[in-house]
Design a protein around this motif. Structure first.
Motif, PDB file in Angstrom:
ATOM      1  N   ILE A 214      10.685  -2.028   9.781  1.00 47.28           N
ATOM      2  CA  ILE A 214      10.088  -1.298  10.904  1.00 47.28           C
ATOM      3  C   ILE A 214      11.051  -0.208  11.351  1.00 47.28           C
ATOM      4  CG2 ILE A 214       9.278  -1.495  13.286  1.00 47.28           C
ATOM      5  CD1 ILE A 214       8.614  -4.459  12.620  1.00 47.28           C
ATOM      6  N   ALA A 215      10.560   1.006  11.475  1.00 47.87           N
ATOM      7  CA  ALA A 215      11.393   2.125  11.917  1.00 47.87           C
ATOM      8  C   ALA A 215      11.784   1.932  13.375  1.00 47.87           C
ATOM      9  CB  ALA A 215      10.651   3.442  11.739  1.00 47.87           C
ATOM     10  N   ILE A 216      13.030   2.192  13.695  1.00 49.14           N
ATOM     11  CA  ILE A 216      13.567   1.952  15.034  1.00 49.14           C
ATOM     12  C   ILE A 216      13.695   3.271  15.789  1.00 49.14           C
ATOM     13  CG2 ILE A 216      15.505   1.041  16.356  1.00 49.14           C
ATOM     14  CD1 ILE A 216      16.143  -0.737  13.918  1.00 49.14           C
ATOM     15  N   SER A 217      13.108   3.309  16.966  1.00 46.28           N
ATOM     16  CA  SER A 217      13.172   4.481  17.831  1.00 46.28           C
ATOM     17  C   SER A 217      13.765   4.068  19.173  1.00 46.28           C
ATOM     18  CB  SER A 217      11.765   5.065  18.048  1.00 46.28           C
ATOM     19  OG  SER A 217      11.767   6.072  19.034  1.00 46.28           O
ATOM     20  N   MET A 218      14.688   4.871  19.697  1.00 42.29           N
ATOM     21  CA  MET A 218      15.299   4.577  20.991  1.00 42.29           C
ATOM     22  C   MET A 218      15.248   5.805  21.884  1.00 42.29           C
ATOM     23  SD  MET A 218      18.588   2.166  20.137  1.00 42.29           S
ATOM     24  CE  MET A 218      18.350   0.557  19.370  1.00 42.29           C
ATOM     25  N   ASP A 219      14.916   5.561  23.163  1.00 38.44           N
ATOM     26  CA  ASP A 219      14.847   6.649  24.128  1.00 38.44           C
ATOM     27  C   ASP A 219      16.202   7.325  24.244  1.00 38.44           C
ATOM     28  OD1 ASP A 219      12.390   5.554  24.529  1.00 38.44           O
ATOM     29  OD2 ASP A 219      12.862   4.649  26.446  1.00 38.44           O
ATOM     30  N   GLY A 220      16.197   8.650  24.278  1.00 43.34           N
ATOM     31  CA  GLY A 220      17.433   9.388  24.476  1.00 43.34           C
ATOM     32  C   GLY A 220      17.768   9.514  25.944  1.00 43.34           C
ATOM     33  N   ARG A 221      19.039   9.658  26.243  1.00 41.01           N
ATOM     34  CA  ARG A 221      19.451   9.873  27.634  1.00 41.01           C
ATOM     35  C   ARG A 221      18.918  11.210  28.114  1.00 41.01           C
ATOM     36  NH1 ARG A 221      23.939   8.007  25.112  1.00 41.01           N
ATOM     37  NH2 ARG A 221      24.597   5.907  25.672  1.00 41.01           N
ATOM     38  N   GLY A 222      18.490  11.238  29.377  1.00 42.93           N
ATOM     39  CA  GLY A 222      17.933  12.457  29.927  1.00 42.93           C
ATOM     40  C   GLY A 222      16.452  12.608  29.624  1.00 42.93           C
ATOM     41  N   ARG A 223      15.877  11.694  28.844  1.00 44.38           N
ATOM     42  CA  ARG A 223      14.448  11.749  28.534  1.00 44.38           C
ATOM     43  C   ARG A 223      13.767  10.698  29.410  1.00 44.38           C
ATOM     44  NH1 ARG A 223      13.387  14.381  23.778  1.00 44.38           N
ATOM     45  NH2 ARG A 223      11.362  13.367  23.739  1.00 44.38           N
ATOM     46  N   CYS A 224      13.273  11.148  30.544  1.00 43.60           N
ATOM     47  CA  CYS A 224      12.890  10.205  31.591  1.00 43.60           C
ATOM     48  C   CYS A 224      11.534   9.544  31.363  1.00 43.60           C
ATOM     49  CB  CYS A 224      12.897  10.903  32.949  1.00 43.60           C
ATOM     50  SG  CYS A 224      11.929  12.420  33.013  1.00 43.60           S
ATOM     51  N   PHE A 225      10.717  10.056  30.422  1.00 45.01           N
ATOM     52  CA  PHE A 225       9.386   9.481  30.254  1.00 45.01           C
ATOM     53  C   PHE A 225       9.132   8.995  28.826  1.00 45.01           C
ATOM     54  CE2 PHE A 225       8.843  12.565  33.778  1.00 45.01           C
ATOM     55  CZ  PHE A 225       8.588  11.647  34.774  1.00 45.01           C
ATOM     56  N   ASP A 226      10.204   8.699  28.083  1.00 50.68           N
ATOM     57  CA  ASP A 226      10.037   8.267  26.701  1.00 50.68           C
ATOM     58  C   ASP A 226       9.253   6.967  26.594  1.00 50.68           C
ATOM     59  OD1 ASP A 226      11.381  10.443  25.842  1.00 50.68           O
ATOM     60  OD2 ASP A 226      13.235   9.418  25.288  1.00 50.68           O
ATOM     61  N   ASN A 227       9.426   6.062  27.540  1.00 50.40           N
ATOM     62  CA  ASN A 227       8.784   4.755  27.467  1.00 50.40           C
ATOM     63  C   ASN A 227       7.797   4.582  28.621  1.00 50.40           C
ATOM     64  OD1 ASN A 227       8.488   2.542  25.844  1.00 50.40           O
ATOM     65  ND2 ASN A 227      10.239   1.418  26.643  1.00 50.40           N
ATOM     66  N   ILE A 228       7.058   5.637  28.919  1.00 54.62           N
ATOM     67  CA  ILE A 228       6.225   5.673  30.113  1.00 54.62           C
ATOM     68  C   ILE A 228       5.118   4.627  30.077  1.00 54.62           C
ATOM     69  CG2 ILE A 228       4.661   7.424  29.178  1.00 54.62           C
ATOM     70  CD1 ILE A 228       5.959   7.122  32.825  1.00 54.62           C
ATOM     71  N   MET A 229       4.638   4.253  28.881  1.00 58.87           N
ATOM     72  CA  MET A 229       3.557   3.279  28.802  1.00 58.87           C
ATOM     73  C   MET A 229       3.987   1.931  29.364  1.00 58.87           C
ATOM     74  SD  MET A 229       0.922   4.772  27.797  1.00 58.87           S
ATOM     75  CE  MET A 229       0.413   6.269  26.963  1.00 58.87           C
ATOM     76  N   VAL A 230       5.213   1.508  29.042  1.00 58.33           N
ATOM     77  CA  VAL A 230       5.685   0.229  29.561  1.00 58.33           C
ATOM     78  C   VAL A 230       5.964   0.330  31.056  1.00 58.33           C
ATOM     79  CG1 VAL A 230       7.336  -1.638  29.257  1.00 58.33           C
ATOM     80  CG2 VAL A 230       6.666  -0.272  27.292  1.00 58.33           C
ATOM     81  N   GLU A 231       6.441   1.486  31.521  1.00 56.68           N
ATOM     82  CA  GLU A 231       6.663   1.667  32.956  1.00 56.68           C
ATOM     83  C   GLU A 231       5.351   1.509  33.727  1.00 56.68           C
ATOM     84  OE1 GLU A 231       9.488   1.897  34.420  1.00 56.68           O
ATOM     85  OE2 GLU A 231      10.721   2.056  32.617  1.00 56.68           O
TER      86      GLU A 231
END
Length: 289
Positions: A214-231
């Motif tokens: 599985i390809a791994i993706s991680m939110d970058g610093r300063g990217r405030c809405f990368d994981n907005i769905m879980v928020e």
């Protein structure tokens, strides 16, 4: 997600199973067999004071409403509520809750030397189907006299919650087990997205993803809405379940949250899904119009 009972991990029960005087099994080996970090066996966590528990409840509610509040604004919020707390105390409690203001900011935090950080893979990708991207995060769940942590793994496209884990600590081992259950089911994602938290950069967590290609993706610093769905999921969980109840203990919290996610997946219609449920979209692979 299967409708099953999810029980919080009880470190105290695991500690009671350790026999220090056992002549055949060392304490270290007993900890390994129980999946208990040896440091956790010796360490006795000092519980938060009733006042700190109250402050954490207020911080959690205000942060859910205004996730752009950092510790300075949160301190002022508490001052207006009549609490004479300083910013260091508020910063510590926010850190314990795993909360940080959502806004672009400079690179002020450094990952551990042994932690691998992966690039953010969703920048130029249009998510068009189920199991294309899964995402995860951890949030604080308050109880009457304490708190727990909740991890959820969800399909980004359908909002379907694949698996959850409830724990009374932020140790990485239990969360890696949740990931293993999720990818060991009938489907797997092409990409798995998370933040750069220590639970998601731990060797056990990454090993599960690597072993399943599985390809791994991680939110970058300063990217405030990368994981907005879980928020958005956390906001629903807090206002539709947690804040309406006052869980007496971990068992009641586990029952309440398990029932809620059954409702969320199979009964709760989503406007963004054309007023269909996440399960209807996920299980049939429907297109969202």
């Amino acid at each position: 997600m299967a409708k099953k009972k999810v029980r919080p991990i009880d470190l105290e029960q695991k500690r009671k199973l350790i026999e220090v005087s056992d002549a055949q099994l060392s304490t270290r080996r007993q900890c390994e067999l129980l999946g208990l970090n040896r440091a956790s066996f010796y360490y006795r966590n000092k519980p938060e004071t009733p006042e700190n528990i109250k402050l954490m409840r207020l911080i959690d509610e205000e942060y859910t409403l205004h996730p752009f509040y950092g510790y300075r604004k949160m301190t002022q919020f508490l001052h207006r509520r009549g609490f004479g707390v300083n910013h260091k105390r508020v910063a510590r409690l926010m850190s314990k809750l795993g909360l940080a203001a959502i806004y672009p900011k400079p690179n002020l935090s450094k990952p551990g030397k042994n932690h691998l950080i992966y690039p953010y893979l969703l920048c130029d990708i249009e998510i068009q189907r189920v199991n294309q991207v899964w995402a995860t995060d951890i949030t604080y769940i308050r109880m009457k006299d304490g708190f727990l942590y909740l991890l959820a793994i969800m399909d980004w496209y359908s909002r379907f919650v694949i698996e959850i884990e409830i724990s009374n600590s932020l140790e990485a081992g239990s969360f890696a087990g949740c990931l293993q259950r999720a990818v060991g089911g009938l489907a797997q994602p092409e990409i798995f997205n998370s933040d750069q938290g220590s639970q998601f950069t731990a060797a056990g967590w990454l090993e599960v993803l690597h072993n399943n290609n599985i390809a791994i993706s991680m939110d970058g610093r300063g990217r405030c809405f990368d994981n907005i769905m879980v928020e958005r999921l956390w906001r629903s969980v807090k206002y539709e379940e947690v804040y309406l109840k006052d869980y007496r203990d971990g068992w009641e919290a586990a029952d309440g949250l398990t029932n809620y996610f059954g409702f969320y997946n199979y009964e709760r219609p989503h406007q963004s899904l054309g007023y269909r449920t996440p399960a209807e979209v996920y299980q049939s692979g429907l297109k969202i119009k």
